[in-house]
Design an enzyme around this catalytic site. Structure first.
Site, PDB file in Angstrom:
ATOM      1  N   ARG A 378       0.863  -1.137   0.085  1.00  0.00           N
ATOM      2  CA  ARG A 378      -0.180  -0.060  -0.077  1.00  0.00           C
ATOM      3  C   ARG A 378       0.582   1.174  -0.089  1.00  0.00           C
ATOM      4  NH1 ARG A 378      -1.793   4.057  -0.381  1.00  0.00           N
ATOM      5  NH2 ARG A 378      -3.741   5.015   0.148  1.00  0.00           N
ATOM      6  N   ASN A 455     -10.441   2.719  -3.381  1.00  0.00           N
ATOM      7  CA  ASN A 455     -11.184   3.024  -1.959  1.00  0.00           C
ATOM      8  C   ASN A 455     -10.711   2.350  -1.014  1.00  0.00           C
ATOM      9  OD1 ASN A 455     -13.190   3.516   0.091  1.00  0.00           O
ATOM     10  ND2 ASN A 455     -14.916   3.531  -1.629  1.00  0.00           N
ATOM     11  N   ASP A 456      -9.826   2.890  -0.265  1.00  0.00           N
ATOM     12  CA  ASP A 456      -9.005   2.279   0.939  1.00  0.00           C
ATOM     13  C   ASP A 456     -10.174   1.862   2.159  1.00  0.00           C
ATOM     14  OD1 ASP A 456      -6.114   2.411   0.609  1.00  0.00           O
ATOM     15  OD2 ASP A 456      -6.627   4.848   0.611  1.00  0.00           O
ATOM     16  N   SER A 457     -11.333   2.456   2.143  1.00  0.00           N
ATOM     17  CA  SER A 457     -12.156   2.128   3.204  1.00  0.00           C
ATOM     18  C   SER A 457     -13.042   0.984   2.745  1.00  0.00           C
ATOM     19  CB  SER A 457     -12.901   3.291   3.661  1.00  0.00           C
ATOM     20  OG  SER A 457     -11.900   4.395   4.220  1.00  0.00           O
TER      21      SER A 457
END
Length: 768
Positions: A378, A455-457
């Protein structure tokens, strides 16, 4: 529009004429060894070492946080009356007779006046030293002689590492009397390196100093009324085992009309001798103004090669000046969480147009965090080993854009190490990435999500190893086409190009068969095989990214592409830009991710998340929707007519990461600006997709897509050593395409022409 300031005529500066902003308005100054934020009061934090946009460091960055709590101010004291004030108004907050703060590209200048005394303070950093360089000017505008004291105050932090014992046990200050330098030391054993000292110095001899915060403020004092300033005298304290400051008191007697200028330095060091060396170097006669002139020349060179002229001055100012500075900050300093794999590549994609050398450096740096099998971490600073599915898909479009900008095809053969073992050429890194993702598929023949996608979330959809990302699959389709184009046009390997295109077709078929929800594309399937972003869901029934990328990549064609954009228009539009998803989640769902637990209307949970909104602008341009593209651009633009900075709190010259969404009580406000991938995409949106200058390997394509009410716009574009002067005329009120293309006075067929490569200036005229 903002009621507290305005751009200068050419847009290179923003001048604040009022202090009452919704929040402090930041500028950034930096070089490879220091990063500082300076707000419109002059306050702000600074850090030494590996650049990252976060000031409070988690373990693993090896940075020293130099200045604490924004405490960096100048106090002006009248010896006769005892009154004192700040040139930047805060923190004393005395009503000034005159105030302004000018933020420029890499510098800030404060100017204030009170009671017949004017004070100015300019700050910048040079190209190499970990030092803030302040130039202070005092002017007696009154008709009588005045005795004025200036107190320069900075609070040292000297933290930024994992601590296992009390910080104050290791800190103390020295005062180097022969050079009048304050040095604050931190000798904690846990420090990762020696550069955890700070220093303060000046070009004129001080009349006093303080190094202890308690001594300067007083036992119960605060920064709005420091004890030493109230008394008009310093105690010459030497701090030990306590909070440390660097305060230098200077006393001047000024005749009517007299002016005095001196310099103050606040910086990092690894001991007393380094502090001395830096002070002597920087305070050598003429050095500071020479360094400042070099800074201005550097910024001119950065901004002059691509310059747009549209009917809106703010668009011109931000595109020509400020967004380039913002992208540069993002590329060099990363984000608040460090340096992200996808973030650095998108920044490199943007800066390749105006700083191609930096783009090349960033690509090299980022590829080192790819594993040999093709997957990517990441981010780093500190290392984040989570495997998000989208890392590999950003390599091809970024490298391809760099090559089209520069023609530097030899870069493809440059060796870059993998994170775990071995090395490969840049081309091999690209191939490894798309082959890895093409084989990393789930039950629906879509790319496995792992820890999430762009979209990390969405970090709950694939942690069990089964969830699939529809968006990453669409982005992989785009990356495969980009790689195939390189294979055919540059590598000249037709067989490889066919192989890659076959993989792209398979992904396209899988997305259209298993990712289509009837009127729009899904976002994902989670580990349980449940649809995410489906009309069957009460919350999060539609996501933005799958729709925009399906259009911009060409995966969605004909009627289906139109359905995607219609769904975005009907279900995701807001006064502040398109929403990430709708309706926002109100209950936490671990099988989707942390975004479902966010308060509705923050981060990715139903907000105008501006980075995602930029994808919509590009999709609109690809679809020929000039009006819609500019409508979205205008909503994302800081200090817009519909959402001025007086309300949003966003700096009028910097893009924000997101606006709070309509479902949030703070709708339209911002949390922060500057460090966001929005900047790079907004730069490309204007200069490439709207004004229509598309670089190729050996040619240029012209395809403008602008709002119909723009009758004319233009752009200067320096490209591979040639200068192209593009003029677009739109008398027919079109939104996209061209009717006539004229190069150097000669009409040509089509919209593509060869790169000249002669180093000369060429006119490019478009009639839409």
């Amino acid at each position: 529009m903002a009621g507290f300031g305005n751009f200068t005529e050419n847009g290179s500066e923003f001048v604040f004429t009022g202090t009452q902003t919704p929040r402090p308005m930041l500028n950034y100054i930096w070089n490879p060894r220091i990063l500082s934020g300076v707000n419109h009061f002059g306050g702000g934090d600074g850090a030494y070492g590996a650049r990252s946009a976060a000031y409070i460091d988690p373990e693993g960055r090896g940075r020293s946080s130099l200045f604490r709590g924004g405490n960096r101010y100048f106090y002006i004291r009248d010896a006769e009356t005892g009154e004192f004030w700040n040139p930047g108004w805060y923190p004393v907050k005395r009503t000034l007779d005159r105030y302004s703060c000018t933020h420029g590209l890499g510098y800030t200048r404060l100017e204030g006046a009170y009671g017949g005394i004017a004070a100015g303070a300019r700050v910048f950093v040079n190209a190499e030293d970990p030092v803030e360089i302040w130039t202070v000017t005092l002017t007696n505008e009154s008709p009588r002689e005045r005795e004025i004291k200036v107190y320069s105050f900075v609070e040292f932090s000297l933290e930024g590492y994992a601590r296992y014992s009390e910080y104050n046990s290791y800190v103390y200050c020295d005062y180097l009397a022969e050079d009048d330098i304050i040095v604050a030391h931190n000798h904690a054993q846990e420090r990762p390196h020696e550069w955890f000292d700070g220093f303060a110095a000046a070009s004129v001899k001080p009349t006093g100093y303080e190094t202890g915060k308690r001594a300067f403020l007083g036992n119960y004092g605060d920064t709005d009324s420091p004890g030493s300033v109230v008394r008009g005298a310093c105690s010459n304290s030497l701090a030990a085992c306590e909070d440390m400051v660097g305060v230098l008191e200077h006393t001047f007697t000024l005749k009517p009309g007299e002016e005095v200028t001196y310099h103050t330095l606040w910086g990092a060091a690894d001991g007393n001798e380094t502090a001395r060396e830096l002070t002597r170097k920087l305070l050598a006669p003429g050095r500071i103004e020479d360094d400042f002139a070099r800074l201005l020349a550097e910024k001119t060179a950065m901004t002059e090669d691509i310059a747009v002229q549209t009917p809106l001055a703010k668009v011109n100012h931000i595109t020509n000046m400020w967004v380039k500075q913002q992208v540069l900050l993002c590329a060099e300093a990363g984000r608040a969480t460090g340096k992200g794999f996808r973030d650095q590549l998108q920044d490199a994609w943007a800066v390749s147009a105006f700083l191609p050398g930096l783009a090349k450096e960033k690509i090299r740096e980022t590829l080192k965090y790819q594993y040999k099998d093709g997957k990517c971490v990441r981010g780093w600073l500190p290392l984040d080993p989570h495997i998000y599915s989208d890392g590999p898909v950003w390599i091809a479009p970024t490298v391809n854009a760099y090559l089209k900008e520069t023609g530097d095809y030899a870069f493809l053969q440059e060796q870059v190490p993998y994170l775990d073992e071995g090395a490969g050429t840049v081309w091999e890194h690209m191939l490894t990435a798309v082959r890895y993702s093409s084989g990393d598929l789930g039950e629906h023949s879509l790319v496995l999500a792992h820890d999430g996608d762009w979209n990390d979330s969405l970090n709950g959809i694939g942690t069990g190893g089964k969830g699939e990302s529809v968006w990453t699959s669409i982005a992989l389709y785009h990356a495969l086409n980009e790689t195939a184009e390189l294979a055919r046009e540059v590598i000249r390997d037709e067989g490889l190009a066919r192989e890659l295109l076959e993989l792209a077709v398979r992904i396209k078929e899988a997305v259209n068969a298993n990712g289509w929800d009837g009127d729009w594309y899904l976002a994902a399937y989670n580990d349980h095989g449940e649809k995410v972003g489906s009309h069957t869901e009460q919350e999060g029934s539609i996501y933005l990214n799958s729709q925009t990328w399906a259009v911009m990549s060409g995966l969605a064609e004909g009627e289906r592409a139109g359905q995607c954009l219609q769904a975005v228009d009907n279900k995701l539009d807001s006064p502040y830009g398109p929403l990430t998803l709708s309706p926002p989640y109100t209950e936490y769902n671990a099988s989707i991710g942390r975004l479902t637990g966010f308060v509705p209307g923050i981060w990715e949970n139903g907000t105008p998340y501006c980075h995602g909104g930029t994808f919509k602008i590009v999709a609109d341009c690809v679809a020929g929707r000039g009006n819609e593209a500019f409508d979205t651009y205008s909503k994302i633009l800081p200090d817009s007519a519909a959402n001025p900075s007086d309300h949003s709190g966003c700096e009028p010259y910097a893009f924000t990461n997101m606006y709070f969404g309509p479902a949030n009580p703070r709708a339209g406000e911002t949390a922060f600006a500057w460090v966001t991938g929005t900047a790079g995409w907004m730069f490309r949106a204007v200069t490439q997709y709207m004004l229509g200058f598309y670089p190729g390997y050996d040619s240029i394509r012209i395809r403008p897509c602008i709002p119909e009410d723009w009758e004319e716009c233009s752009m200067k574009r320096v490209y591979r050593g040639d200068t192209y002067l593009l003029t677009i005329r739109n008398k027919n009120r079109e939104q996209c395409g061209l009717k006539r293309l004229t190069i150097d006075g000669k009409e040509i067929a089509g919209d593509v022409f060869p790169i000249f490569g002669d180093g000369l200036t060429h006119t490019v005229e478009v009639d839409m």
